[in-house]
Motif scaffolding. Structure first.
Motif, mmCIF file in Angstrom:
data_model
loop_
_atom_site.group_PDB
_atom_site.id
_atom_site.type_symbol
_atom_site.label_atom_id
_atom_site.label_comp_id
_atom_site.label_asym_id
_atom_site.label_seq_id
_atom_site.Cartn_x
_atom_site.Cartn_y
_atom_site.Cartn_z
ATOM 1 N N ASP A 134 0.812 -1.207 0.000
ATOM 2 C CA ASP A 134 0.000 0.000 0.000
ATOM 3 C C ASP A 134 0.850 1.264 0.000
ATOM 4 O O ASP A 134 0.337 2.362 -0.046
ATOM 5 C CB ASP A 134 -0.950 0.024 1.205
ATOM 6 C CG ASP A 134 -0.226 0.031 2.526
ATOM 7 O OD1 ASP A 134 1.011 -0.122 2.534
ATOM 8 O OD2 ASP A 134 -0.902 0.179 3.562
ATOM 9 N N HIS A 135 2.156 1.092 0.044
ATOM 10 C CA HIS A 135 2.996 2.271 0.146
ATOM 11 C C HIS A 135 4.037 2.254 -0.959
ATOM 12 O O HIS A 135 4.667 1.234 -1.200
ATOM 13 C CB HIS A 135 3.687 2.283 1.515
ATOM 14 C CG HIS A 135 4.175 3.642 1.858
ATOM 15 N ND1 HIS A 135 5.304 4.178 1.303
ATOM 16 C CD2 HIS A 135 3.662 4.588 2.669
ATOM 17 C CE1 HIS A 135 5.475 5.398 1.765
ATOM 18 N NE2 HIS A 135 4.493 5.680 2.599
ATOM 19 N N PRO A 136 4.213 3.387 -1.634
ATOM 20 C CA PRO A 136 5.188 3.407 -2.728
ATOM 21 C C PRO A 136 6.550 2.822 -2.328
ATOM 22 O O PRO A 136 7.154 2.086 -3.113
ATOM 23 C CB PRO A 136 5.299 4.885 -3.089
ATOM 24 C CG PRO A 136 3.967 5.454 -2.720
ATOM 25 C CD PRO A 136 3.506 4.686 -1.513
ATOM 26 N N HIS A 137 7.003 3.069 -1.108
ATOM 27 C CA HIS A 137 8.309 2.548 -0.713
ATOM 28 C C HIS A 137 8.364 1.029 -0.809
ATOM 29 O O HIS A 137 9.356 0.453 -1.241
ATOM 30 C CB HIS A 137 8.628 2.926 0.734
ATOM 31 C CG HIS A 137 8.974 4.363 0.881
ATOM 32 N ND1 HIS A 137 8.029 5.336 0.979
ATOM 33 C CD2 HIS A 137 10.166 4.986 0.917
ATOM 34 C CE1 HIS A 137 8.627 6.503 1.070
ATOM 35 N NE2 HIS A 137 9.916 6.326 1.040
ATOM 36 N N ASP A 138 7.297 0.395 -0.352
ATOM 37 C CA ASP A 138 7.276 -1.071 -0.375
ATOM 38 C C ASP A 138 7.275 -1.591 -1.803
ATOM 39 O O ASP A 138 8.006 -2.505 -2.154
ATOM 40 C CB ASP A 138 6.014 -1.592 0.331
ATOM 41 C CG ASP A 138 5.916 -1.067 1.750
ATOM 42 O OD1 ASP A 138 6.968 -0.935 2.389
ATOM 43 O OD2 ASP A 138 4.790 -0.774 2.201
#
Ligand code: AMP
Ligand code: MG
Length: 504
Positions: A134-138
């Motif tokens: 759910d997070h761009p970093h992941d």
């Protein structure tokens, strides 16, 4: 002599974020009793593992600040692993990044250590592998290694809706993400082929359903009269309801219009590509059927990269209303399109869920003053910052400019809908579904559906049609929906809900 069998053939994988993907994101999860599996997790992982090796990569940034220990993280993972194992699900590895994201640790960036380790140990085919988070970093973690990134925005994850790169598919359930994965076994190639087939179908005068940032559209070559007529037949749309024409560049806009006022140039500069439709004087190139016989044409340049690529390859403007049966709730996923229009289009391009989730703002620049004929993805305030004061349709006389999508009843679910400021008054009747903007602390019941974790109007609007459809399919006798605050995108959401609630 036949080729020897390749026993070491590489296999595809799905890398899964933990919180918000497999289990509810409850902030810091420090003990197994905080685990709440989503209701589609088991079934979905069972179907994915028939074709993919499964890995969990979880960033537990709270460990870096000492709010949670690595031991606690391991206990939660072990408990979750046992729970999944009991259902026959095998997660090959549980990778934990205990660092603060801002530290740019090796787990996450620049080359994901976990992904590379898994690839080597399990001989993975990363080009056919996926990362769901759910997070761009992941998600970027995997993409750096060729893994295809998908965003799953559930619960709190919805907060990230505006951070997710536009060219990435977004989903709101794990099941929907998995379905997309299974239908796109070689994701980049499968998407490219869908666009190529779609462009060819448009050139051949056929209909193509495709994603835009607002809702899914049902498109035809706007310059081909019989192709455009097909849209009205497929949707059962009355012929007096003109279509919006989508363009790829300003040359196409010039081809469609007879004049472009200065205000249009400024608005285009500010908001295109994006959810703003401009009504301008039409050129003779536009067939009458597209404009419902009128002298004006509605034009917009969509922002969705798949829509733009389809337009580019088709080489022609595309007339496209929402891809639903006329008068019904607009589709914000490919599945919604298939449910209502299956068999009535040549190609359906599945780009995941639409970001904006309500239709474009329609602004007419024909006449004395600019008028918002339909509120939408770009707000009145945003427009006024660029060209000064604009009028609402309500300020016009009754028979001014017919803008037929503006029928009193539209966007309607089958279940009767009531829109109110005080939805929770209805919460004692379990036959009534209640849609609220954000979860309420006092009331927690199966029949209360929150549009957004924190009441953010843009994420709530993005979930509106999807939630209406979901609830509509659940056999409630009535739906009661909370009115949005009358500002920003809330104006568009209220407009749609009011018309969805109007008597037919
Ligand atoms: P849809 O494509 O279903 O989102 O509907 C498009 C809407 O745009 C129509 O229902 C009209 O309200 C509006 N529209 C399209 N063309 C024109 C036009 N030439 N003049 C005024 N309104 C238009
Ligand atoms: Mg429509």
């Amino acid at each position: 002599m036949s080729e020897p069998l390749n026993i070491s053939e590489s296999r595809p994988a799905v890398f899964l974020d933990r919180d918000g993907t497999l289990i509810e994101d409850a902030g810091i999860i420090s003990s197994p009793d905080q685990i709440v599996l989503f209701n589609d997790t088991i079934e979905t992982l069972l179907s994915l593992q028939k074709q993919f090796l499964l890995f969990v990569i979880t960033n537990q940034g709270a460990a870096a600040s000492g709010l949670i220990s690595c031991k606690q993280i391991a206990e939660v993972n072990e408990a979750l692993s046992r729970e999944l194992n009991a259902e026959g699900i095998i997660i090959e590895e549980w990778y934990v990044c205990p660092h603060d994201r801002a530290d740019n640790c090796d787990c996450i960036k620049p080359n994901s250590y976990f992904v590379l380790e898994a690839a080597e140990k399990y001989n993975l085919d990363l080009q056919r592998s996926y990362m769901i988070g759910d997070h761009p970093h992941d998600v970027l973690t995997g993409e750096a290694e060729g893994v295809f990134g998908l965003y799953l925005l559930t619960g709190h994850g919805l907060r990230h809706i505006n951070e997710v790169p536009l060219d990435k598919p977004v989903f709101h359930t794990l099941a929907a993400a998995a379905e997309w994965i299974i239908q796109h076994p070689d994701p980049r190639k499968t998407l490219q082929e869908a666009i190529r087939d779609g462009a060819q179908a448009l050139k051949d005068g056929k209909l193509v359903a495709f994603p835009t940032e607002t809702v899914y559209g049902l498109g035809a070559d706007a310059l081909n009269e019989t192709a455009a007529a097909g849209i009205f037949i497929a949707k059962k749309r009355p012929l007096n309801d003109p279509l919006i024409v989508h363009v790829h560049n300003l040359e196409q806009l010039e081809q469609l219009t007879s004049s472009i006022p200065e205000s249009a140039v400024k608005l285009i500069d500010a908001f295109w590509p994006g959810p703003l439709t401009l009504v301008l004087p039409k050129s003779p190139a536009v067939p009458d059927i597209v404009t419902a016989g009128g002298s004006t044409v509605a034009v917009r340049m969509p922002q969705h990269p798949l829509a733009l690529e389809l337009l580019r390859q088709a080489g022609t403007p595309i007339a496209a209303p929402s891809a639903n049966v006329f008068g019904k709730t607009s589709p914000t996923t490919a599945k919604h399109v298939a449910e209502q229009l299956s068999g009535r289009y040549e190609v359906l391009i599945d780009g995941g869920a639409c970001r904006v989730g309500v239709e474009s703002t329609v602004l007419t620049l024909v006449g004395e003053k600019p008028v918002i004929l339909r509120p939408g993805g770009i707000t009145k305030e945003e427009i006024e910052q660029v060209i000064g004061s604009v009028a609402d349709r309500g300020e016009l006389s009754e028979n001014h400019m017919a803008s037929p999508g503006l029928l009193p009843s539209h966007y309607a679910p089958s279940t009767p809908l009531v829109v109110t400021d005080t939805p929770l008054k209805f919460c004692n009747d379990e036959h009534i579904a209640i849609i609220v903007l954000q979860p309420s602390e006092e009331i927690f019941r199966g029949s209360v559906f929150a549009l957004s974790p924190d009441g953010d109007l843009r994420s709530a609007a993005a979930m509106l049609y999807q939630t209406l459809r979901l609830v509509d399919g659940m056999h409630f006798t009535m739906i009661v929906a909370e009115r949005f605050p009358d500002k920003g995108i809330g104006v568009a959401a209220n407009d749609r809900m009011t018309r969805a609630a109007a008597k037919k």
